[in-house]
Design a protein around this motif. Structure first.
Motif, mmCIF file in Angstrom:
data_model
loop_
_atom_site.group_PDB
_atom_site.id
_atom_site.type_symbol
_atom_site.label_atom_id
_atom_site.label_comp_id
_atom_site.label_asym_id
_atom_site.label_seq_id
_atom_site.Cartn_x
_atom_site.Cartn_y
_atom_site.Cartn_z
ATOM 1 N N PHE A 1 0.151 2.665 -4.004
ATOM 2 C CA PHE A 1 -1.165 3.310 -4.086
ATOM 3 C C PHE A 1 -1.068 4.816 -4.296
ATOM 4 C CE2 PHE A 1 -3.873 -0.167 -1.895
ATOM 5 C CZ PHE A 1 -3.353 -1.092 -2.780
ATOM 6 N N ASP B 1 -10.539 -8.172 -6.205
ATOM 7 C CA ASP B 1 -10.826 -6.738 -6.271
ATOM 8 C C ASP B 1 -12.281 -6.528 -6.672
ATOM 9 O OD1 ASP B 1 -11.168 -6.162 -9.295
ATOM 10 O OD2 ASP B 1 -9.224 -7.174 -9.269
ATOM 11 N N VAL C 1 -4.435 -2.667 -9.346
ATOM 12 C CA VAL C 1 -4.310 -1.211 -9.348
ATOM 13 C C VAL C 1 -4.243 -0.682 -10.779
ATOM 14 C CG1 VAL C 1 -2.805 0.718 -8.715
ATOM 15 C CG2 VAL C 1 -3.212 -1.127 -7.087
ATOM 16 N N ILE D 1 -7.729 3.610 -3.004
ATOM 17 C CA ILE D 1 -7.798 2.148 -3.036
ATOM 18 C C ILE D 1 -7.296 1.641 -1.683
ATOM 19 C CG2 ILE D 1 -7.012 0.040 -4.166
ATOM 20 C CD1 ILE D 1 -6.454 1.723 -6.670
ATOM 21 N N GLN E 1 0.833 -1.201 0.000
ATOM 22 C CA GLN E 1 0.000 0.000 0.000
ATOM 23 C C GLN E 1 0.870 1.253 0.000
ATOM 24 O OE1 GLN E 1 -3.497 -0.400 2.136
ATOM 25 N NE2 GLN E 1 -4.261 1.629 1.606
ATOM 26 N N ARG F 1 -3.942 7.097 -4.015
ATOM 27 C CA ARG F 1 -5.156 6.730 -4.745
ATOM 28 C C ARG F 1 -6.193 6.172 -3.766
ATOM 29 N NH1 ARG F 1 -4.401 3.435 -10.197
ATOM 30 N NH2 ARG F 1 -6.649 3.737 -10.031
#
Length: 215
Positions: free
Chosen positions: A93, A158, A129, A98, A89, A96
C-alpha cells in the motif's frame, strides 16, 4: 517414531525451509536487479510484477512454516487471514489511502489449502490496488471468509471503479490464469462480478469445510 528420529526430522525440515527461503530471496533480488538495469518499460514492469509475486510467496511461506507439520496440519483461518492482511498492507500500500477490512469466521484450514489461498488473496488485492484505484484514489478492499452448507466461501471485494464485462481483461491475463490454477488445486470455483454501486467482487468456494472453532 522415536524421539531421536522425530528430532532429526524436525532439524532436516528446518534446514530445508531455510534453504528454500534463501532461494526465493535470491530469485527476488535477481529479478529486482534485472528490472533496475532494463531500459524497456514493458520488460521492467513485468520483472517487477514477477518480483512481487516471488516476495509474496516468500512472505507466505515464512508465515506458514511456523505451523509446518505435514499436509494434514490445520491452522486457524482468522489468525491466518489477519496476519496475511497485515503483510499485504505493509508490502503493497506504500502510504496510499487504501485500507483492508477483514471479517473472518474461525475455521480450521488445511495447511495445504492455506498456501494457494494466500497467493490468491495476494493476487486479488494487488490487482485491486493496481486497477481499481487509479491515480492514487482512496478506497477499501474487503476480505470476508465463512462457510455455507459445508462449503468454504472467500470473498475479496473492492469499492473501486469496477470493470466493463464487455471489454477485454486488463493486463496480460496471467493473474487470472494463476488464480484459476490455484483455486483448482483445492477443488474450488471462482466467480467474478461487478458489485454495486461500484467495484469488483471475486467469490471463491471450495468443499470440505470443517466446523467452526470455539470463539
Amino acid at each position: 517414531m522415536s524421539e531421536k528420529s522425530r528430532t532429526e526430522l524436525e532439524v532436516a525440515l528446518a534446514e530445508a525451509t531455510h534453504r528454500a527461503r534463501n532461494d526465493l530471496q535470491a530469485v527476488s533480488a535477481m529479478l529486482r536487479l534485472q528490472a533496475t538495469v532494463s531500459t524497456d518499460l514493458a520488460v521492467k514492469s513485468a520483472l517487477l510484477i514477477a518480483e512481487n509475486r516471488v516476495q509474496a510467496l516468500a512472505s507466505l511461506n515464512s508465515r506458514l512454516d511456523q505451523s509446518a507439520g505435514g499436509a494434514e496440519t490445520v491452522i486457524d483461518s482468522r489468525q491466518f487471514l489477519e496476519g496475511l492482511s497485515a503483510d499485504i498492507q505493509a508490502t503493497y500500500f506504500d502510504q496510499r489511502p487504501i485500507t483492508i477490512q477483514l471479517r473472518a469466521e474461525r475455521h480450521p484450514i488445511l495447511l495445504e489449502h492455506a498456501r494457494p489461498l494466500g497467493l490468491v488473496i495476494n493476487e486479488l488485492v494487488v490487482n485491486a490496488v493496481k486497477y481499481a484505484f487509479p491515480e492514487g484514489a482512496a478506497g477499501t478492499i474487503s476480505i470476508v471468509f465463512g462457510s455455507t452448507d459445508r462449503e468454504a466461501i472467500l470473498i475479496v471485494e473492492d469499492d473501486g471503479i469496477g470493470f466493463d464485462p464487455g471489454q477485454p481483461p486488463r493486463g496480460s491475463g496471467l493473474g487470472r490464469f494463476m488464480i484459476d490454477a490455484l483455486v483448482a488445486q483445492i477443488g474450488g470455483w471462482v466467480a467474478t462480478e461487478r458489485s454495486e454501486p461500484g467495484g469488483t467482487r471475486c467469490t471463491i468456494g471450495w468443499p470440505g469445510m470443517a466446523e467452526p472453532l470455539p470463539v
